[in-house]
Design an enzyme around this catalytic site. Sequence first.
Site, short mmCIF file in Angstrom:
data_model
loop_
_atom_site.label_atom_id
_atom_site.label_comp_id
_atom_site.label_asym_id
_atom_site.label_seq_id
_atom_site.Cartn_x
_atom_site.Cartn_y
_atom_site.Cartn_z
CD GLU A 193 -26.08 2.91 24.42
OE1 GLU A 193 -26.03 3.37 23.39
OE2 GLU A 193 -26.94 2.35 25.01
CB SER A 207 -33.63 -9.94 29.60
OG SER A 207 -32.79 -9.96 30.82
CE LYS A 241 -29.82 -4.21 26.29
NZ LYS A 241 -30.44 -2.77 26.73
#
Lengths: 396, 262
Positions: free
Chosen positions: A111, A377, A89
């Site tokens: 968010e 990830s 991220k």
Amino acid sequence: MKYSVDDNGFYGRFGGAYVPEMLYPNVEELRQNYLNIMAEPDFQEEMQSLLRDYVGRPTPLYFAKRLSEKYNTNIYLKREDLNHTGAHKINNTIGQILLAKRLGKTRIIAETGAGQHGVATATVCALMNLECIVYMGEVDIERQAPNVARMKMLSATVVPATSGSRTLKDATNEAIRDWINNPEDTYYIIGSVVGPHPYPDMVARFQSVISEEMKAQLLEKTGNENPDYVVACVGGGSNAAGAFYHYLDRPEVKLVAVEAAGLGIDSGESAATSVLGKEGIIHGSRTLLMQTQDGQVTEPYSISAGLDYPGVGPLHAHLHKSGRAIFESITDEEALQAVLELTRLEGIIPALETAHALAAIGRLGAKPDEVVVINLSGRGDKDLATYLNRFNFDDK
Amino acid sequence: MTNRVQQLYAQKPKGLLSVYFTAGFPNLEDTVPIILELEKNGVDLIEIGMPFSDPLADGPTIQQSSEVAIRNGMTIPKLFAQLQDIRQHTQIPLVLMGYLNPVMQYGVERFLQKASELGIDGLILPDLPLSDYVREYKVVFERYKLSNIFLITPQTPERRIREIDTHTNGFIYMVSSASVTGGTSGQSVVNTTYFERVKGMGLRNPGIIGFGIHNQETFAQACHHASGAIIGSAFIKALAKEGSLSENIRTFIQSIRQKETA
């Protein structure tokens, strides 16, 4: 077939910017500027140096020997879990915070589902000394407590979203409403390849560093930039977009997107949008969407907060409809087994989201001489409470 | 031929009171009684809200009324069935307001055709982009004599306001300030510079101010700067009160109109 976004913000028939007029000036400002700003040499220089020295890129491409033996093929793990803050991220939040600064914005909103994007946003806000407000579903606040604590420690304000299913979809609604209420000073860092154009394209570009590195690393390790398979989990789809990006126009590379089946596709408790969704509009984008016959958005379910989303990015909707990507879905139980498998075979505890991609390895039918890259990830620290609760370690 | 929304302004250029309610709230079958009661109390235009699960432009009041309405069983086919004979009972201008997704699932053209058959005069779809409207839907709206009403905000550039004015034919919904619906709790909605800037542009369409209008004072202020005002969240709150529907509606509308300033 073209897989990049067109001038109007569409991937095939998906995408666009279906936003109320209140958001139009902000979205338009971004649309007009994002490519120019991203192309500026000093922007690139600042971003590259942060990605290298702060995030820790390039992330390794690790040959998972024992996992490969088990599945009788060659499995490489792209170690996005080793990034600062523990997931892919931050590739995107670094890029967007630099963009926000160049647009003169002083207040950042985001968010978050699993909390990884929230933490990555709170982190870059601390770094840049900008106010940070993160919207998070009430349900997710409960199941991802460590990430909530990290965001607060980073001095972000975490606002619970209390409407609807109280998960990622509702957190996104609240963030969009905040942006409507604060159109002048606020920048909205969307964490996935969702939302109105240009967000899906912008986030995909910031995440494309994943496949850019993969190409060079594979060339070095296997003598070929192309693997046979790239596998990634998909909620909104940002890590998959990054892992697929440089392979989109190379049809010899099979792209595998793995969705969360929850308790099972037909159980009514699922988040497998490509199977259960039909075309519709969510969060400003025309895409595949889980909804009732009357067009009300359905409340999805997955054990993984990061995949618990009723839509999917418009790029992925296009990859699905065009057949460019193979879509698989993995249940909660299969994902949990994959967590244990990777932990015991390779000594890596993956995030629940990532575990969905790992659980799909057995379905690929990869041959002994083929190369599979799994985009790892995120790491599983945030999910320890769930793991402790689900696995009875005393018996083992 | 013009529709009732277009005729309204010619008949009454100032002090228009438009009221929004969510169809299916507080009870599933309240739609027609609310419309008739609003007309009886002298409201000029009615916006019938089609509830959506994810109303991005709406604050908590309309979100909650939408949730209740959906739970009560409100759908587009249900609403159309309720409005089947509405034009035998009232000629008040009626506008449907909602989000694009449910309309898309019903089928946009089919929706417009049906709305037109029922005597609906216009639509407000906040997330239908102007560009899509112009490219795909404008001819269909015109075929069915439906006004498509666009929103503008204090941040909308003049060039875009003029573009919207060119493509719409009813009124322009002037969002009073940067907010979702029901956002302003204070006594003032005066954003004089913006209102007067729009007034001074000499647009073809009248402007009606909405968002944050909730009592006599804010209504009067809005009417001073534009052709009228829209009340939504404050009316929904009034509907949720104890007491009969007709009593709640009468009390509320009278409180808005008590010192008419037109």
